[in-house]
Design an enzyme around this catalytic site. Sequence first.
Site, short mmCIF file in Angstrom:
data_model
loop_
_atom_site.label_atom_id
_atom_site.label_comp_id
_atom_site.label_asym_id
_atom_site.label_seq_id
_atom_site.Cartn_x
_atom_site.Cartn_y
_atom_site.Cartn_z
N GLU A 126 1.68 3.44 3.06
CA GLU A 126 2.32 2.69 4.14
C GLU A 126 3.82 2.54 3.85
OE1 GLU A 126 -0.01 -0.89 4.61
OE2 GLU A 126 -1.88 0.25 4.74
N GLU A 168 0.55 -5.54 10.91
CA GLU A 168 0.11 -4.14 10.91
C GLU A 168 0.93 -3.36 11.94
OE1 GLU A 168 -1.88 -2.88 8.82
OE2 GLU A 168 -3.18 -4.48 8.05
N HIS A 223 0.84 -1.20 0.00
CA HIS A 223 0.00 0.00 0.00
C HIS A 223 0.87 1.25 0.00
CE1 HIS A 223 -3.53 -2.48 1.75
NE2 HIS A 223 -3.66 -2.35 0.44
#
Length: 395
Positions: free
Chosen positions: A165, A365, A162
Amino acid sequence: MKVKTRSGDTLWHYSGLFMVPINLIIDSNPTINPNSLQIGQEIQIPGFIAKAYNLKKGDTLWKLSEARHLSVDALLLLNQHINSNQLTVGQTILIPSRVITPVVNGKRKYTYEALTDDVKSLQIIFPFIKVNTIGNTVLGKPIQEIRLGKGTKKVHFNASFHANEWITSGILMSLLNYFLLSLTNVKPIRRLQTMPLYQSVDISIVPMVNPDGVNLVLSGPPENIREQVIRINRGSTDFSGWKANISGVDLNDQFPAKWEDEKERSPEKSPARRDYPGEAPLTEPEAIAMADLTRKRNFNRVLAFHTQGEEFYWGFEGLEPPQSSALAKEFSRVSGYKSVQYIESYAGYKDWFIQDFRRPGFTIEMGKGINPLPLTQFDEIFEEVLGIYLAALYM
């Protein structure tokens, strides 16, 4: 650092001379027969650089080597053209310098160009790593894979699926650099010796899956597609919320693992800054490159680095193997991150890996807050994820 062989030299002599593990020297010189060196052959010594030094009054090779905890022969090896008995003030010689601090600067706006520069620096200092191009982005940027290790267990890490990110790429490259320094300096990380990991694991790292998207977030759109990208971004020139590739397809919604369900549930039905899974699975070159690499290498486990939430996901439709649970417990213990087996999300890279290979796959994450995460979190995230990186290799 490159040296030229002399009569009687061996790689084992160089290992003792520079206190570098012999297997790293052998792996840094794959075309050299270690049992039959030829005079004048160029040999790469990992973990060192050669620095130019201008001789001062009173300098001798003995004094210079003593001050730097080197053998005089190390200086002679690098300076075969000089007469050690006739040194002159101002004469330039080369001095081998051990690299003990990171060369990767991951704690910055980590563009594709920053990544490329850091990869080149690592290749020079640690020539036992191999760099491959696994495919190209929509805009033609090479997607790089870094590979190292000699084992049969195949562990893969990736970052920046992403775009916003991008901090994950700087973190992953910094983890790699830390590991490489541990190998060449024979120093453990958190009391763990890393050479056995190098010997037992084949490590694959794709530090930036989505270079076009990362550069869009950090540097804005290329002029030739500016209008198209702004249109996809609903007229805004603020790209901080952009997760997709440059075509507006979310790369982590591109994999054939209940892709139809993800397509149905996604609010986006056309190219968007995030959450649009495309018209079919694996239409985007970046996703195709990752799928092809994964099939080709047949990894034993994969870890995809994302942000944010300080948690990780490791299940998919009950297809994950029992080993995943043991890994999840250890990852949680060493990082403090929350272990989450299932979430209502499909078509991700780890989903597809679990489904097709029935092996452990993880979405990590990192950090907490609003993407893009601020660089003030970098050091804390690095320490948290370092434990996961090591555990993924040794378990």
